[in-house]
Design an enzyme around this catalytic site. Structure first.
Site, PDB file in Angstrom:
ATOM      1  N   ASP A   1       0.860  -1.189   0.000  1.00  0.00           N
ATOM      2  CA  ASP A   1       0.000   0.000   0.000  1.00  0.00           C
ATOM      3  C   ASP A   1       0.896   1.238   0.000  1.00  0.00           C
ATOM      4  OD1 ASP A   1      -3.077   0.785   1.643  1.00  0.00           O
ATOM      5  OD2 ASP A   1      -1.660   2.189   0.781  1.00  0.00           O
TER       6      ASP A   1
ATOM      7  N   ASP B   1      -3.866   2.186  -5.224  1.00  0.00           N
ATOM      8  CA  ASP B   1      -2.490   2.162  -4.686  1.00  0.00           C
ATOM      9  C   ASP B   1      -2.208   0.935  -3.831  1.00  0.00           C
ATOM     10  OD1 ASP B   1      -3.859   2.723  -2.294  1.00  0.00           O
ATOM     11  OD2 ASP B   1      -2.194   3.920  -1.548  1.00  0.00           O
ATOM     12  N   GLU B   2      -2.988  -0.117  -4.028  1.00  0.00           N
ATOM     13  CA  GLU B   2      -2.931  -1.200  -3.050  1.00  0.00           C
ATOM     14  C   GLU B   2      -3.216  -2.543  -3.712  1.00  0.00           C
ATOM     15  OE1 GLU B   2      -5.723  -2.042   0.834  1.00  0.00           O
ATOM     16  OE2 GLU B   2      -6.210  -0.408  -0.498  1.00  0.00           O
TER      17      GLU B   2
END
Ligand code: TTP
Ligand code: MG
Length: 385
Positions: free
Chosen positions: A9, A103-104
């Site tokens: 993340d 983003d993960e």
């Protein structure tokens, strides 16, 4: 064989991209989000979090808490490009990548750690590669399952790298507050607190029968399982996933049919691109429309043959949209494709061959120059006219 799942993340993602791109923002409180009256904070740099600013907070409150902050509306298309670059790196580290958000992701790295001395070295290698290629910092968690991996990546954020080995689950997990249990928040958390449960160890030790006195059997079983660090969910790549969907919430409710159609086209392009990237076609197309008062409609159509082409997806979504006869402002639009066929096994139209050629050219450009290349080219064409 023991499983190793990595959860990655990015730290303060949108704000970190802004700080990377603007030297003068570095070390300062940067707040990214909608600047309109109804605007909310998308994210805040860690410097801004020290002032009590966080995601989803109304922008007006953020301004009050952090008057010295640097407020930017941000550029989603740009973050999307950076995200693609980062996901490209994820795919270098594992064949099974499950995207959770921009983003993960979860990466199944079972067996890969043997390529290095150990898991920690593998995690370090990924963090380093992301930093060297993008200038951004990721937090990483590695554990025997998804729940623990996600928990681990958050434990030492920012710039974290936490490994939870199977022998240390209880030592790490049990002292943590119950809010760290996946799915526990709000009402369940309140009820557990009222019953005297503060940390995860207490929930584990209570056991299913005890919890069942106050909670349903399904929830009790789930809580005890997680509290003991057990979670057998697999890492699902997009092909194994049941659906591919994108949605957009507008800064201000949109009112015209033209605006709605433009948004649907942009969504259809995203869904088509994602389907083609994993060699899948969707047989069912679903449209979601949410009005300003939060009334939500979903309508879907199952096609006689599956498709992965933007124009087909758009055509279906547009028809479903017009059949709804929406007359008031629209807050959100979404398109989802589901019921997958493998690409090539199905064709919706006879001119499929031409479409295949066209889209492989478009996708080639997108891969080389970033997702928005075609839109940029179109915009340029219009301007040049
Ligand atoms: P997160 O990973 O939840 O947050 P973050 O990366 O900003 O910070 P960290 O992980 O270090 O805690 O979300 C990723 C991005 O998604 C975030 O940078 C902005 C966007 N986002 C929103 O637009 N709205 C939201 O409510 C949230 C939570 C995130
Ligand atoms: Mg993040």
């Amino acid at each position: 064989m023991e499983r190793y799942i990595m959860h990655v993340d990015m730290d303060a993602f949108f704000a970190s991209v802004e700080q990377r791109d603007h030297e003068e923002y570095r070390g300062k409180p940067v707040i990214v989000g909608g600047q309109s009256v109804r605007g909310v904070v998308a994210t805040a740099s860690y410097e801004a979090r020290a002032f009590g600013v966080h995601s989803a907070m109304p922008m007006a409150i953020a301004r009050r808490r952090c008057p010295e902050g640097i407020f930017v509306s941000g550029n989603h298309a740009h973050y999307q490009e950076v995200s693609q670059q980062i996901f490209g790196i994820f795919h270098d580290f594992s064949p099974a990548v499950e995207a959770l958000s921009i983003d993960e992701a979860f990466l199944d790295i079972s067996g890969m750690e043997k390529l290095m001395k150990n898991c920690r070295a593998y995690g370090q290698k990924l963090k380093k590669k992301i930093y060297l290629q993008t200038g951004l910092i990721a937090s990483v968690g590695i554990a025997p399952n998804k729940f623990l991996a996600k928990l681990a990546s958050d434990l030492e954020k920012p710039d974290g790298l936490v490994i939870i080995a199977s022998g240390e689950i209880k030592r790490v997990l049990w002292p943590l507050p119950i809010s760290r249990l996946w799915g526990v928040g709000g009402k369940t958390e309140e009820r557990l607190h009222r019953l005297g449960y503060e940390n995860i160890g207490q929930v584990a030790q209570a056991g299913e029968a005890e919890l069942c006195k106050n909670f349903g059997q399904k929830l009790s079983r789930q809580l005890v399982k997680l509290a003991n660090g057990r979670d057998d969910r697999l890492v699902e790549t997009e092909r194994e996933a049941q659906s591919v969907g994108n949605e957009v919430t507008f800064e201000q409710d949109i009112v015209t049919q033209e605006e709605a159609e433009a948004a649907l086209l942009a969504l259809a392009e995203k869904v088509g691109w994602r389907l083609r990237r994993v060699n899948c076609c969707a047989r069912t197309i679903q449209l979601k429309v949410r009005l300003g008062d939060f009334t939500t409609y979903t309508r879907s159509r199952t096609l006689s043959a599956a498709t992965c082409y933007d124009e087909d997806i758009y055509g279906v979504a547009r028809e479903l949209f017009h059949a709804l006869h929406v007359h008031s402002g629209i807050r959100l639009l979404g398109i989802t494709g589901s019921s997958f066929d493998i690409y090539g096994q199905a064709s919706l139209f006879e001119d499929n061959h031409k479409k295949e050629e066209l889209y492989s050219a478009i996708d080639g450009l997108k891969k080389r120059f970033g997702y928005d290349i075609i839109n940029h080219l179109n915009a340029k064409k219009k301007k040049d006219k």
